[in-house]
Design a protein around this motif. Structure first.
Motif, PDB file in Angstrom:
ATOM      1  N   LYS A  56      45.099  22.237  -8.826  1.00  0.00           N
ATOM      2  CA  LYS A  56      44.040  21.420  -9.423  1.00  0.00           C
ATOM      3  C   LYS A  56      44.441  19.951  -9.466  1.00  0.00           C
ATOM      4  O   LYS A  56      43.625  19.060  -9.230  1.00  0.00           O
ATOM      5  CB  LYS A  56      43.721  21.934 -10.833  1.00  0.00           C
ATOM      6  CG  LYS A  56      43.049  23.296 -10.858  1.00  0.00           C
ATOM      7  CD  LYS A  56      42.731  23.725 -12.289  1.00  0.00           C
ATOM      8  CE  LYS A  56      42.040  25.080 -12.308  1.00  0.00           C
ATOM      9  NZ  LYS A  56      41.735  25.521 -13.695  1.00  0.00           N
ATOM     10  N   LEU A  57      45.718  19.683  -9.769  1.00  0.00           N
ATOM     11  CA  LEU A  57      46.195  18.307  -9.813  1.00  0.00           C
ATOM     12  C   LEU A  57      46.104  17.663  -8.422  1.00  0.00           C
ATOM     13  O   LEU A  57      45.690  16.506  -8.291  1.00  0.00           O
ATOM     14  CB  LEU A  57      47.636  18.258 -10.312  1.00  0.00           C
ATOM     15  CG  LEU A  57      48.292  16.867 -10.364  1.00  0.00           C
ATOM     16  CD1 LEU A  57      47.489  15.929 -11.256  1.00  0.00           C
ATOM     17  CD2 LEU A  57      49.743  16.979 -10.844  1.00  0.00           C
ATOM     18  N   SER A  58      46.441  18.425  -7.413  1.00  0.00           N
ATOM     19  CA  SER A  58      46.358  17.924  -6.039  1.00  0.00           C
ATOM     20  C   SER A  58      44.910  17.592  -5.672  1.00  0.00           C
ATOM     21  O   SER A  58      44.631  16.562  -5.051  1.00  0.00           O
ATOM     22  CB  SER A  58      46.916  18.958  -5.063  1.00  0.00           C
ATOM     23  OG  SER A  58      46.682  18.574  -3.725  1.00  0.00           O
ATOM     24  N   ARG A  59      43.994  18.450  -6.064  1.00  0.00           N
ATOM     25  CA  ARG A  59      42.572  18.207  -5.786  1.00  0.00           C
ATOM     26  C   ARG A  59      42.087  16.940  -6.487  1.00  0.00           C
ATOM     27  O   ARG A  59      41.311  16.152  -5.926  1.00  0.00           O
ATOM     28  CB  ARG A  59      41.734  19.405  -6.230  1.00  0.00           C
ATOM     29  CG  ARG A  59      41.916  20.648  -5.374  1.00  0.00           C
ATOM     30  CD  ARG A  59      40.994  21.765  -5.848  1.00  0.00           C
ATOM     31  NE  ARG A  59      41.229  22.995  -5.128  1.00  0.00           N
ATOM     32  CZ  ARG A  59      40.708  23.266  -3.925  1.00  0.00           C
ATOM     33  NH1 ARG A  59      39.922  22.386  -3.336  1.00  0.00           N
ATOM     34  NH2 ARG A  59      40.963  24.408  -3.331  1.00  0.00           N
ATOM     35  N   LYS A  81      40.452  11.299  -5.882  1.00  0.00           N
ATOM     36  CA  LYS A  81      40.512   9.934  -6.386  1.00  0.00           C
ATOM     37  C   LYS A  81      41.005   8.939  -5.331  1.00  0.00           C
ATOM     38  O   LYS A  81      40.552   7.796  -5.269  1.00  0.00           O
ATOM     39  CB  LYS A  81      41.427   9.871  -7.621  1.00  0.00           C
ATOM     40  CG  LYS A  81      41.352   8.548  -8.363  1.00  0.00           C
ATOM     41  CD  LYS A  81      42.072   8.641  -9.687  1.00  0.00           C
ATOM     42  CE  LYS A  81      41.957   7.353 -10.489  1.00  0.00           C
ATOM     43  NZ  LYS A  81      40.564   7.016 -10.829  1.00  0.00           N
ATOM     44  N   PHE A  82      41.941   9.379  -4.475  1.00  0.00           N
ATOM     45  CA  PHE A  82      42.601   8.429  -3.577  1.00  0.00           C
ATOM     46  C   PHE A  82      42.371   8.665  -2.091  1.00  0.00           C
ATOM     47  O   PHE A  82      42.637   7.771  -1.284  1.00  0.00           O
ATOM     48  CB  PHE A  82      44.114   8.441  -3.834  1.00  0.00           C
ATOM     49  CG  PHE A  82      44.497   7.987  -5.207  1.00  0.00           C
ATOM     50  CD1 PHE A  82      44.460   6.643  -5.544  1.00  0.00           C
ATOM     51  CD2 PHE A  82      44.884   8.908  -6.169  1.00  0.00           C
ATOM     52  CE1 PHE A  82      44.819   6.222  -6.814  1.00  0.00           C
ATOM     53  CE2 PHE A  82      45.244   8.497  -7.442  1.00  0.00           C
ATOM     54  CZ  PHE A  82      45.209   7.150  -7.776  1.00  0.00           C
ATOM     55  N   ASP A  83      41.880   9.830  -1.698  1.00  0.00           N
ATOM     56  CA  ASP A  83      41.809  10.126  -0.266  1.00  0.00           C
ATOM     57  C   ASP A  83      40.522   9.663   0.383  1.00  0.00           C
ATOM     58  O   ASP A  83      40.377   9.711   1.598  1.00  0.00           O
ATOM     59  CB  ASP A  83      41.993  11.633  -0.007  1.00  0.00           C
ATOM     60  CG  ASP A  83      42.724  11.892   1.295  1.00  0.00           C
ATOM     61  OD1 ASP A  83      43.464  11.003   1.748  1.00  0.00           O
ATOM     62  OD2 ASP A  83      42.541  12.973   1.867  1.00  0.00           O
ATOM     63  N   LYS A  84      39.540   9.245  -0.403  1.00  0.00           N
ATOM     64  CA  LYS A  84      38.304   8.657   0.117  1.00  0.00           C
ATOM     65  C   LYS A  84      37.621   9.528   1.173  1.00  0.00           C
ATOM     66  O   LYS A  84      37.157   9.059   2.203  1.00  0.00           O
ATOM     67  CB  LYS A  84      38.593   7.277   0.731  1.00  0.00           C
ATOM     68  CG  LYS A  84      39.311   6.307  -0.200  1.00  0.00           C
ATOM     69  CD  LYS A  84      38.529   6.029  -1.470  1.00  0.00           C
ATOM     70  CE  LYS A  84      39.273   5.029  -2.347  1.00  0.00           C
ATOM     71  NZ  LYS A  84      38.594   4.785  -3.639  1.00  0.00           N
ATOM     72  N   GLY A  85      37.624  10.836   0.936  1.00  0.00           N
ATOM     73  CA  GLY A  85      36.893  11.730   1.827  1.00  0.00           C
ATOM     74  C   GLY A  85      37.605  12.080   3.122  1.00  0.00           C
ATOM     75  O   GLY A  85      37.020  12.717   3.999  1.00  0.00           O
TER      76      GLY A  85
END
Length: 377
Positions: free
Chosen positions: A53-56, A61-65
């Protein structure tokens, strides 16, 4: 010996590594961030653990899709339990500064496995003091070795490289000399280019322009193969194909899409010359695969595998984005069939000595022996 690989995905450039390790009677396992639809899992089935869940949250938040899973990591408890149960003796970890890589490295350290980090960087490149200290600290903290398949110069960079960092080649399948294509058909030498159709840096257009310059002087056929699995790739593919038509190359060029890995060796072996005009290619396994089939290679000076090419002996290294040099190198091969055959033999000899599974295993075993005092069978 039980060996675990941890990587973003099971790339085709790792198939021969797995094959030689299995042939040497080692147990091989693979943990990945994602699994691709076209991967060859005939030798090993990679395992992708459920994303935490933390990875998701971090990814959202940071991977921008993006879809490269650079922030992926599994649940810590789940992965710790899997690592303890597996108890690998050696853990080979791709890109040590990714979150998943760090998690795997910490757990490998806790179970006292030997850790080998793997990156695709020039062993002999000049490093800043910050980079050098960072890599040294990582090696020392994890009591690890570090390997890379790239060694592009004969002398070290200005600041050298960290202790326990080694050059280890990525192996490819070596076609027996009798099975390599020796004949030149009535249509002339067969030229092969491979590159994903949607990536402009692969320089499909430049390749076609060079063929256009030579089509009235020399006989040849050409094959262009690449991935074409989505709308973006299909759109650019149609543009490239239209450019070939405009250059009058319709009867000279054959197009292939999404060739399965299991059929690649047959594709290489049915040609006489391999061309990779791509720029800024970190490490192209296709160059090595072509050499393993006895094809002299033309690649650019920004290709990570250029150090395998000795100009005029087993191919040519040309200036990036240079139509003049690409055309001249192709002409040198198309105009002299005797020279082309000599280069074929030298290419195959080089591949056998430097890029084979046995060449990889000898270097890998040397790393394990020198760093960990372990003798591999």
């Amino acid at each position: 010996m039980k060996i675990l690989f941890v990587a973003p995905r099971f790339h085709t450039n790792q198939v021969q590594i797995i094959k030689i390790l299995l042939e040497k009677n080692h147990e091989v396992f693979f943990h990945v961030s994602c699994i691709g639809a076209t991967e060859d899992h005939s030798l090993v089935t990679p395992v992708c653990y459920k994303q935490s869940k933390l990875s998701r949250f971090i990814e959202k938040k940071f991977d921008k899709g993006q879809s490269n899973k650079r922030f992926y990591f599994p649940g810590a408890f789940t992965y710790w339990r899997a690592m303890k149960q597996l108890q690998p003796q050696i853990v080979v970890i791709r890109d040590p500064y990714k979150l998943f890589s760090q998690l795997a490295a910490f757990f490998a350290l806790l179970i006292k496995a030997k850790i080998i980090f793997y990156t695709q960087e020039d062993l002999l490149r000049t490093r800043s003091r910050k980079t050098l200290l960072k890599q040294k600290f990582t090696i020392d903290f994890f009591k690890a070795a570090w390997i890379t398949p790239i060694k592009s110069n004969d002398s070290p960079g200005e600041k050298g490289w960290p202790r326990y960092m080694y050059h280890v080649p990525l192996p490819v399948s070596i076609t027996p000399e009798h099975a390599c294509r020796k004949d030149i058909s009535n249509e002339g030498p067969g030229i092969l280019m491979i590159g994903k159709y949607h990536q402009e840096r692969k320089k499909h257009m430049l390749f076609l322009q060079a063929l256009g310059e030579l089509k009235n002087q020399y006989r040849f056929t050409a094959t262009i193969a690449g991935e074409c699995a989505n709308e973006e790739q299909q759109t650019r593919f149609m543009k490239i194909k239209a450019a070939a038509y405009d250059l009058g190359l319709n009867d000279r060029v054959e197009w292939k899409q999404n060739v399965p890995f299991s059929q690649m060796s047959t594709l290489y072996a049915s040609h006489n010359i391999f061309v990779l005009p791509a720029i800024d290619e970190p490490y192209s396994i296709s160059v090595n695969e072509a050499m393993g089939c006895g094809l002299p290679v033309i690649c650019t000076d920004t290709c990570g595998t250029k150090f395998n090419i000795h100009n005029g002996e087993n191919g040519f290294v040309i200036k990036s984005n240079s139509l003049e040099e690409l055309t001249a190198s192709l002409e040198a091969l198309l105009s002299n069939y005797s020279k082309l055959d000599q280069m074929r033999l030298k290419t195959l000899q080089y591949a056998r000595e430097n890029l084979s599974g046995d060449a990889f295993y000898a270097k890998f075993a040397q790393v394990v022996r020198e760093r960990f005092s372990i003798i591999m069978n």
